[in-house]
Write a protein that holds these residues in place. Structure first.
Motif, PDB file in Angstrom:
ATOM      1  N   ALA A 119       0.968  -1.237   0.028  1.00 42.45           N
ATOM      2  CA  ALA A 119      -0.049   0.044  -0.038  1.00 42.45           C
ATOM      3  C   ALA A 119       0.922   1.238  -0.146  1.00 42.45           C
ATOM      4  O   ALA A 119       0.568   2.399  -0.526  1.00 42.45           O
ATOM      5  N   LEU A 120       1.838   1.189   0.648  1.00 41.99           N
ATOM      6  CA  LEU A 120       2.968   2.212   0.793  1.00 41.99           C
ATOM      7  C   LEU A 120       3.798   2.532  -0.677  1.00 41.99           C
ATOM      8  O   LEU A 120       4.299   3.429  -0.603  1.00 41.99           O
ATOM      9  N   LYS A 121       3.764   1.438  -1.046  1.00 43.41           N
ATOM     10  CA  LYS A 121       4.773   1.334  -2.248  1.00 43.41           C
ATOM     11  C   LYS A 121       6.357   1.655  -1.775  1.00 43.41           C
ATOM     12  O   LYS A 121       7.218   2.356  -2.596  1.00 43.41           O
ATOM     13  N   ARG A 122       6.594   0.597  -0.938  1.00 42.61           N
ATOM     14  CA  ARG A 122       7.989   0.818  -0.183  1.00 42.61           C
ATOM     15  C   ARG A 122       8.520  -0.435   0.078  1.00 42.61           C
ATOM     16  O   ARG A 122       7.847  -1.256   0.025  1.00 42.61           O
ATOM     17  N   GLU A 123       9.976  -0.518  -0.040  1.00 44.99           N
ATOM     18  CA  GLU A 123      10.479  -1.885   0.257  1.00 44.99           C
ATOM     19  C   GLU A 123      11.191  -1.423   1.560  1.00 44.99           C
ATOM     20  O   GLU A 123      11.870  -0.686   1.884  1.00 44.99           O
ATOM     21  N   TYR A 124      11.002  -2.755   2.391  1.00 43.10           N
ATOM     22  CA  TYR A 124      11.276  -2.399   3.883  1.00 43.10           C
ATOM     23  C   TYR A 124      13.233  -2.689   3.895  1.00 43.10           C
ATOM     24  O   TYR A 124      13.288  -2.018   4.822  1.00 43.10           O
ATOM     25  N   THR A 125      13.693  -3.262   2.821  1.00 40.17           N
ATOM     26  CA  THR A 125      14.928  -3.676   3.149  1.00 40.17           C
ATOM     27  C   THR A 125      15.833  -2.620   1.758  1.00 40.17           C
ATOM     28  O   THR A 125      16.299  -3.552   1.180  1.00 40.17           O
ATOM     29  N   LEU A 126      16.060  -1.618   2.016  1.00 44.62           N
ATOM     30  CA  LEU A 126      16.776  -0.740   1.124  1.00 44.62           C
ATOM     31  C   LEU A 126      18.339  -0.935   1.396  1.00 44.62           C
ATOM     32  O   LEU A 126      18.765  -0.796   2.655  1.00 44.62           O
ATOM     33  N   PRO A 127      19.152  -0.867   0.342  1.00 43.47           N
ATOM     34  CA  PRO A 127      20.600  -1.221   0.760  1.00 43.47           C
ATOM     35  C   PRO A 127      21.372   0.091   1.003  1.00 43.47           C
ATOM     36  O   PRO A 127      20.706   1.051   0.840  1.00 43.47           O
ATOM     37  N   ALA A 128      21.926  -0.111   2.174  1.00 42.68           N
ATOM     38  CA  ALA A 128      22.487   1.027   2.920  1.00 42.68           C
ATOM     39  C   ALA A 128      21.575   1.666   3.968  1.00 42.68           C
ATOM     40  O   ALA A 128      22.096   2.853   4.550  1.00 42.68           O
ATOM     41  N   VAL A 129      20.255   1.465   3.970  1.00 42.85           N
ATOM     42  CA  VAL A 129      19.412   1.900   4.822  1.00 42.85           C
ATOM     43  C   VAL A 129      18.821   1.089   5.904  1.00 42.85           C
ATOM     44  O   VAL A 129      19.171   1.458   7.159  1.00 42.85           O
ATOM     45  N   SER A 130      18.297  -0.067   5.591  1.00 46.09           N
ATOM     46  CA  SER A 130      18.160  -1.129   6.495  1.00 46.09           C
ATOM     47  C   SER A 130      17.967  -2.456   5.752  1.00 46.09           C
ATOM     48  O   SER A 130      17.237  -2.645   4.525  1.00 46.09           O
ATOM     49  N   GLN A 131      18.537  -3.699   6.527  1.00 44.45           N
ATOM     50  CA  GLN A 131      18.514  -4.917   5.880  1.00 44.45           C
ATOM     51  C   GLN A 131      17.893  -5.771   6.884  1.00 44.45           C
ATOM     52  O   GLN A 131      17.953  -7.140   6.773  1.00 44.45           O
ATOM     53  N   THR A 132      17.251  -5.149   7.756  1.00 46.73           N
ATOM     54  CA  THR A 132      16.381  -6.026   9.100  1.00 46.73           C
ATOM     55  C   THR A 132      15.022  -5.351   8.908  1.00 46.73           C
ATOM     56  O   THR A 132      14.735  -4.038   9.124  1.00 46.73           O
ATOM     57  N   VAL A 133      14.239  -5.960   9.418  1.00 48.91           N
ATOM     58  CA  VAL A 133      12.798  -6.105   9.611  1.00 48.91           C
ATOM     59  C   VAL A 133      12.284  -6.421  11.096  1.00 48.91           C
ATOM     60  O   VAL A 133      12.360  -7.853  11.052  1.00 48.91           O
ATOM     61  N   ILE A 134      11.805  -5.721  11.802  1.00 52.14           N
ATOM     62  CA  ILE A 134      11.461  -6.349  13.306  1.00 52.14           C
ATOM     63  C   ILE A 134      10.006  -6.072  13.212  1.00 52.14           C
ATOM     64  O   ILE A 134       9.494  -5.138  13.053  1.00 52.14           O
ATOM     65  N   ILE A 135       9.415  -7.047  13.658  1.00 50.81           N
ATOM     66  CA  ILE A 135       7.987  -7.312  13.630  1.00 50.81           C
ATOM     67  C   ILE A 135       7.649  -7.474  15.207  1.00 50.81           C
ATOM     68  O   ILE A 135       8.167  -8.386  15.994  1.00 50.81           O
ATOM     69  N   THR A 136       7.026  -6.586  15.759  1.00 47.24           N
ATOM     70  CA  THR A 136       6.682  -6.654  17.309  1.00 47.24           C
ATOM     71  C   THR A 136       5.550  -6.040  17.602  1.00 47.24           C
ATOM     72  O   THR A 136       4.501  -5.705  16.916  1.00 47.24           O
ATOM     73  N   ARG A 137       5.268  -5.788  19.127  1.00 44.06           N
ATOM     74  CA  ARG A 137       4.242  -4.938  19.509  1.00 44.06           C
ATOM     75  C   ARG A 137       4.439  -4.312  20.886  1.00 44.06           C
ATOM     76  O   ARG A 137       5.398  -4.976  21.678  1.00 44.06           O
ATOM     77  N   LEU A 138       3.582  -3.561  21.262  1.00 43.41           N
ATOM     78  CA  LEU A 138       3.664  -3.021  22.637  1.00 43.41           C
ATOM     79  C   LEU A 138       2.922  -3.999  23.667  1.00 43.41           C
ATOM     80  O   LEU A 138       1.904  -4.550  23.225  1.00 43.41           O
ATOM     81  N   GLU A 139       3.416  -4.292  24.765  1.00 41.04           N
ATOM     82  CA  GLU A 139       2.679  -5.068  25.695  1.00 41.04           C
ATOM     83  C   GLU A 139       1.323  -4.487  25.922  1.00 41.04           C
ATOM     84  O   GLU A 139       1.033  -3.197  25.944  1.00 41.04           O
ATOM     85  N   GLY A 140       0.358  -5.263  26.075  1.00 40.16           N
ATOM     86  CA  GLY A 140      -0.917  -4.949  26.540  1.00 40.16           C
ATOM     87  C   GLY A 140      -1.318  -5.915  27.426  1.00 40.16           C
ATOM     88  O   GLY A 140      -0.851  -6.444  28.431  1.00 40.16           O
ATOM     89  N   ARG A 141      -2.643  -6.783  27.092  1.00 35.66           N
ATOM     90  CA  ARG A 141      -2.911  -7.921  27.954  1.00 35.66           C
ATOM     91  C   ARG A 141      -1.769  -9.057  28.004  1.00 35.66           C
ATOM     92  O   ARG A 141      -1.745  -9.817  28.689  1.00 35.66           O
ATOM     93  N   THR A 142      -1.124  -9.110  26.634  1.00 36.85           N
ATOM     94  CA  THR A 142       0.051 -10.053  26.625  1.00 36.85           C
ATOM     95  C   THR A 142       1.069  -9.360  26.747  1.00 36.85           C
ATOM     96  O   THR A 142       1.450  -8.377  26.185  1.00 36.85           O
ATOM     97  N   PRO A 143       1.961  -9.863  27.681  1.00 36.60           N
ATOM     98  CA  PRO A 143       3.318  -9.155  28.067  1.00 36.60           C
ATOM     99  C   PRO A 143       4.409  -9.466  26.854  1.00 36.60           C
ATOM    100  O   PRO A 143       4.109 -10.200  26.092  1.00 36.60           O
ATOM    101  N   VAL A 144       5.460  -8.551  27.036  1.00 34.60           N
ATOM    102  CA  VAL A 144       6.411  -8.812  25.994  1.00 34.60           C
ATOM    103  C   VAL A 144       7.788  -8.940  26.843  1.00 34.60           C
ATOM    104  O   VAL A 144       7.978  -8.275  28.021  1.00 34.60           O
ATOM    105  N   PRO A 145       8.499  -9.983  26.692  1.00 37.17           N
ATOM    106  CA  PRO A 145       9.551 -10.141  27.198  1.00 37.17           C
ATOM    107  C   PRO A 145      10.545  -8.863  27.272  1.00 37.17           C
ATOM    108  O   PRO A 145      10.519  -7.915  26.425  1.00 37.17           O
ATOM    109  N   PRO A 146      11.356  -8.944  28.454  1.00 39.75           N
ATOM    110  CA  PRO A 146      12.280  -7.432  28.753  1.00 39.75           C
ATOM    111  C   PRO A 146      12.983  -7.240  27.746  1.00 39.75           C
ATOM    112  O   PRO A 146      13.188  -5.883  27.526  1.00 39.75           O
TER     113      PRO A 146
END
Length: 253
Positions: A119-146
């Motif tokens: 939808a954004l027409k973007r590539e997540y892994t651009l050379p010299a910009v980012s080669q890593t994609v982190i999928i995560t969330r903020l803790e809510g009812r489900t905790p997030v490890p420290p």
């Protein structure tokens, strides 16, 4: 007969896989993940199939429907949104089926973080910009490890796709800034990626919370953070004329 966990895709009914569509059309029993699944997909159910909305069901109730269907030699499709391996709560279902010696398969689907990139027409892994994609969330009812708190993950300055957190966007922003992202870091919010009512908001860590508040967005939206959304980048070496590989010789010696 057996159980199939099927990824329904992000919303667009054409983004379910061919295999998922085939299984959905042939299932005797369908258990779908409520409003997160586009109801248009259920139009493909075969006549007379038994359909359950799991939004009002507990884990035990979902498993009981599966167990009963298998005992009656029926095929079950458990229809999850996006790809079931990401925030799909399928492990506990699979473990319950293992305990009952009920066989199952998992059919992957297109996750909303991939539909958001489209939808954004973007590539997540651009050379010299980012080669890593982190999928995560903020803790809510489900905790997030420290060690997976947003402040810690932000130190990598990677592309981040943050699920299930738009209703706490001010906290998200504060933690990302605390972790080292610059206030001018680009941010995009994609609500209901690939659905007809898809909405896109763009800004920076400095501005995005106010934009989200003004739009009244508090659910079914993904937060994407990172310089891949706006930065200059180097061209890929893969298609460079001086980059030879087993399928193409270098033209620059």
């Amino acid at each position: 007969m057996q159980v199939f966990f099927v990824g329904a895709g992000p919303g667009d009914p054409e983004l379910i896989t061919v295999k998922g569509q085939r299984l959905l059309q042939s299932a005797d029993v369908i258990i779908y993940a409520g409003s997160l699944v586009n109801p248009v997909l259920l139009d493909n159910a075969k006549p007379g199939s038994e359909i359950h909305n799991s939004a009002s069901m507990t884990l035990d109730e979902v498993v009981a429907v599966m167990e009963k269907a298998i005992a009656m030699n029926k095929t079950v499709v458990r229809l999850h949104t996006g790809d079931p391996s990401i925030y799909g709560a399928i492990q506990e279902q699979m473990d319950a089926l293992d305990q009952r010696h009920i066989s199952y398969d998992v059919v992957p689907g297109v996750s909303s973080f991939l539909a958001a990139a489209a939808a954004l027409k973007r590539e997540y892994t651009l050379p010299a910009v980012s080669q890593t994609v982190i999928i995560t969330r903020l803790e809510g009812r489900t905790p997030v490890p420290p060690k997976e708190q947003l402040e810690t993950l932000a130190t990598h300055h990677a592309t981040m796709c943050i699920f299930l957190s738009v209703h706490m966007v001010e906290t998200v922003v504060a933690r990302l800034l605390a972790g080292g992202y610059e206030p001018a870091t680009p941010v995009a919010i994609v609500q209901k990626a690939s659905w007809p009512e898809q909405k896109i908001m763009r800004g920076t860590l400095n501005t995005i919370a106010a934009t989200v508040a003004a739009e009244g967005i508090d659910r079914t939206a993904l937060i994407i953070v990172g310089d891949c959304l706006a930065a200059e980048y180097e061209l890929s070496r893969l298609y460079s004329p001086d980059f030879g590989h087993m399928f193409r010789e270098s033209v620059c010696g």
